[in-house]
Motif scaffolding. Structure first.
Motif, mmCIF file in Angstrom:
data_model
loop_
_atom_site.group_PDB
_atom_site.id
_atom_site.type_symbol
_atom_site.label_atom_id
_atom_site.label_comp_id
_atom_site.label_asym_id
_atom_site.label_seq_id
_atom_site.Cartn_x
_atom_site.Cartn_y
_atom_site.Cartn_z
ATOM 1 N N ALA A 198 -4.118 5.197 -7.994
ATOM 2 C CA ALA A 198 -4.397 3.865 -7.423
ATOM 3 C C ALA A 198 -5.298 3.948 -6.191
ATOM 4 O O ALA A 198 -5.354 3.019 -5.395
ATOM 5 N N ILE A 199 -5.999 5.075 -6.021
ATOM 6 C CA ILE A 199 -6.849 5.256 -4.835
ATOM 7 C C ILE A 199 -8.182 4.521 -5.002
ATOM 8 O O ILE A 199 -8.769 4.530 -6.085
ATOM 9 N N HIS A 200 -8.625 3.893 -3.921
ATOM 10 C CA HIS A 200 -9.936 3.248 -3.866
ATOM 11 C C HIS A 200 -10.734 3.954 -2.770
ATOM 12 O O HIS A 200 -10.401 3.842 -1.582
ATOM 13 N N VAL A 201 -11.794 4.648 -3.168
ATOM 14 C CA VAL A 201 -12.536 5.516 -2.244
ATOM 15 C C VAL A 201 -13.060 4.740 -1.038
ATOM 16 O O VAL A 201 -13.128 5.272 0.076
ATOM 17 N N SER A 276 -0.366 11.171 3.664
ATOM 18 C CA SER A 276 -1.242 10.375 4.527
ATOM 19 C C SER A 276 -2.520 9.984 3.803
ATOM 20 O O SER A 276 -2.941 8.815 3.831
ATOM 21 N N LEU A 277 -3.166 10.960 3.144
ATOM 22 C CA LEU A 277 -4.422 10.689 2.455
ATOM 23 C C LEU A 277 -4.229 9.723 1.278
ATOM 24 O O LEU A 277 -5.068 8.844 1.037
ATOM 25 N N VAL A 278 -3.124 9.876 0.566
ATOM 26 C CA VAL A 278 -2.865 8.980 -0.572
ATOM 27 C C VAL A 278 -2.589 7.557 -0.084
ATOM 28 O O VAL A 278 -3.114 6.580 -0.635
ATOM 29 N N MET A 282 -4.802 4.246 -1.099
ATOM 30 C CA MET A 282 -4.286 3.180 -1.956
ATOM 31 C C MET A 282 -4.612 1.791 -1.401
ATOM 32 O O MET A 282 -4.990 0.885 -2.147
ATOM 33 N N PHE A 283 -4.430 1.619 -0.090
ATOM 34 C CA PHE A 283 -4.708 0.329 0.551
ATOM 35 C C PHE A 283 -5.390 0.579 1.892
ATOM 36 O O PHE A 283 -5.173 1.609 2.523
ATOM 37 N N ALA A 298 3.490 0.455 -0.634
ATOM 38 C CA ALA A 298 2.261 0.776 -1.366
ATOM 39 C C ALA A 298 2.515 0.853 -2.867
ATOM 40 O O ALA A 298 1.701 0.373 -3.674
ATOM 41 N N LEU A 299 3.633 1.446 -3.250
ATOM 42 C CA LEU A 299 3.949 1.550 -4.676
ATOM 43 C C LEU A 299 4.205 0.176 -5.290
ATOM 44 O O LEU A 299 3.709 -0.150 -6.378
ATOM 45 N N ARG A 300 4.981 -0.658 -4.595
ATOM 46 C CA ARG A 300 5.297 -1.990 -5.129
ATOM 47 C C ARG A 300 4.035 -2.838 -5.268
ATOM 48 O O ARG A 300 3.852 -3.543 -6.265
ATOM 49 N N HIS A 301 3.147 -2.771 -4.262
ATOM 50 C CA HIS A 301 1.954 -3.618 -4.287
ATOM 51 C C HIS A 301 0.840 -3.059 -5.159
ATOM 52 O O HIS A 301 -0.203 -3.700 -5.321
#
Length: 470
Positions: A198-201, A276-278, A282-283, A298-301
């Protein structure tokens, strides 16, 4: 103040403690204590309030300082595997008064850290209940005077459960610790794997945000923001002292202590940086402002509701590992004070059946219950690092007094701090720099704690000290 304890006296006094802990046990103890409440809370908080995506650098720089001090701890623990860690070591290399100061600093850490972790466990447990539509009445959910609370009953129960486990011996506690640590690490790895999808660069740009001052005067962005993050994150890494405090119960301490201390820190730092990086991938880091449990949020959203519930559930259970580790180490430190007559000798008595310092464990549990049940989580988090950093500075400088005595009246350990005499100085400077980055309130409270400690030392400790009875 400068009378030094003979190391052979400590060897004799601690000889009744059973040596049953192995490298595996110390790795579990270290990882369980370091990777506690903080890994599920601090990365998001530091990202939002200080460092942005560069929170990973705050984790790394804090780890470098902790690592330098860990080398000093490893040599001290290998040469002098006594209960009480820095307190006992400084007693031997600098003298009783300095040992008291270092030990008193650590005592603040353990009293507060046990309460802090119990409060954090309670907060996460209540968050987990909320996901099922359940809640605990405000009077039993919050500390006295906070949000209509009278007592944090979950924090009380958590401390009591861990005390009962430890009461039956470190071997049994180590077994529980080992299982819970594996569960907790699996939960963290599961978050990392799920989060990677779910990462957005674009959330990493800019990696180091532009500096500005927060409303409360603290730093955000730039290197000053990263530095502010280091001082906040550092409280997560101080758990390796809990390994050293139990060195009197280590099998083959010359090997087990360095491997346990340094190995657990490496594992913990890797997990902290990955989380931290993840999280910031994610957001955008601004989303984590005011979020007490950023991992679950973060997981829920990101649409992983079930995973959030499972991981938070395992995290709550895993927080017992930090409680067990802190309570085990704190009780050994209190035992050391009683053993030496610096506090009532009742604390230094071992049980006749198992040779365990359960009197010290009982007193620690009662005090931790009182602090955790009646003081709010935010207040406790400000007070943990200051005293420990002072003890770290003592231990770093202590290498200069230890090295000339190794192979004489102190054992010549198999592990020695590398790059002597440069590295001990760097460890001292690093701990001092992190200390200077703490907020003013933490420094003021630690100053008050030291004044109280000196009053107790001169009013009671000097008169009853076993060293002064010789």
């Amino acid at each position: 103040m400068t009378q030094k304890e003979d190391p052979s006296v400590y060897e004799d006094k601690d000889s009744h403690l059973p040596r049953v802990l192995t490298v595996k046990d110390f790795l579990a103890l270290g990882v369980g204590t370091i990777v506690s409440t903080t890994i599920f809370t601090l990365p998001g908080i530091v990202a939002a309030e200080h460092a942005g995506p560069a929170v990973a650098l705050s984790c790394l720089f804090a780890a470098i300082v902790a690592g330098l001090v860990a080398f000093a701890y490893a040599e001290m623990a290998a040469a002098m595997p006594f209960a009480g860690s820095a307190y006992s070591w400084i007693n031997v290399v600098f003298g009783e008064g300095f040992g008291w100061i270092a030990g008193w600093a650590l005592l603040a850490e353990y009293f507060i850290a046990v309460a802090f972790v119990a409060s954090g466990l309670s907060a996460n447990f209540r968050g987990l209940l909320a996901s099922f539509g359940l809640s605990i009445p405000a009077a039993l959910a919050n500390p006295l005077g906070s949000k209509g609370g009278l007592v944090d009953i979950v924090a009380v129960i958590a401390v009591v459960v861990c005390a009962v486990i430890l009461w039956h011996g470190v071997r049994q506690a180590a077994r529980v610790e080992n299982v819970l640590v594996v569960l907790k690490v699996l939960a963290i790895l599961a978050f990392i794997v799920i989060g990677l999808s779910a990462i957005h660069v674009q959330n990493y740009v800019p990696f180091v945000p532009k500096y500005h001052a927060n409303a409360d005067g603290s730093a955000f962005g730039g290197w000053r923001g990263i530095y502010a993050g280091v001082s906040t994150i550092f409280l997560a890494y101080i758990g390796f002292d809990s390994i050293a405090a139990n060195s009197a119960e280590a099998k083959n301490p010359e090997k087990t202590m360095p491997r346990g201390i340094i190995g657990s820190l490496i594992i913990a730092v890797t997990l902290f940086m990955a989380v931290s990086l993840v999280l910031v991938g994610m957001f955008h880091y601004t989303h984590y402002a005011g979020i007490a449990e950023p991992v679950g949020w973060a997981l829920r959203h990101s649409g992983h509701t079930v995973a959030a519930t499972v991981i938070e559930g395992v995290a709550v259970i895993g927080m017992f590992t930090a409680l067990i580790g802190m309570m085990m180490a704190g009780s050994r430190l209190l035992y050391s004070f009683g053993r030496d007559g610096m506090l009532p000798r009742y604390l230094g008595q071992l049980t006749s059946k198992d040779g365990l310092p359960n009197h010290a464990l009982l007193v620690l549990s009662v005090i931790a219950v009182a602090i955790g049940a009646f003081f709010p989580f935010e207040f406790l988090s400000e007070l943990i690092s200051a005293g420990t950093l002072i003890a770290f500075m003592f231990v770093s400088l202590g290498i200069y007094r230890l090295r000339p005595r190794e192979g004489r009246d102190i054992a010549d350990p198999a592990f020695k701090m590398p790059f002597y005499p440069v590295l001990p100085a760097l460890a001292f400077v690093g701990a001092l720099v992190v200390f200077m980055g703490l907020d003013v309130q933490a420094k003021v409270y630690s100053g008050i704690w030291f004044v109280v400690g000196l009053i107790i030392y001169f009013a009671y400790g000097v008169r009853h000290s076993a060293l002064n009875q010789h």
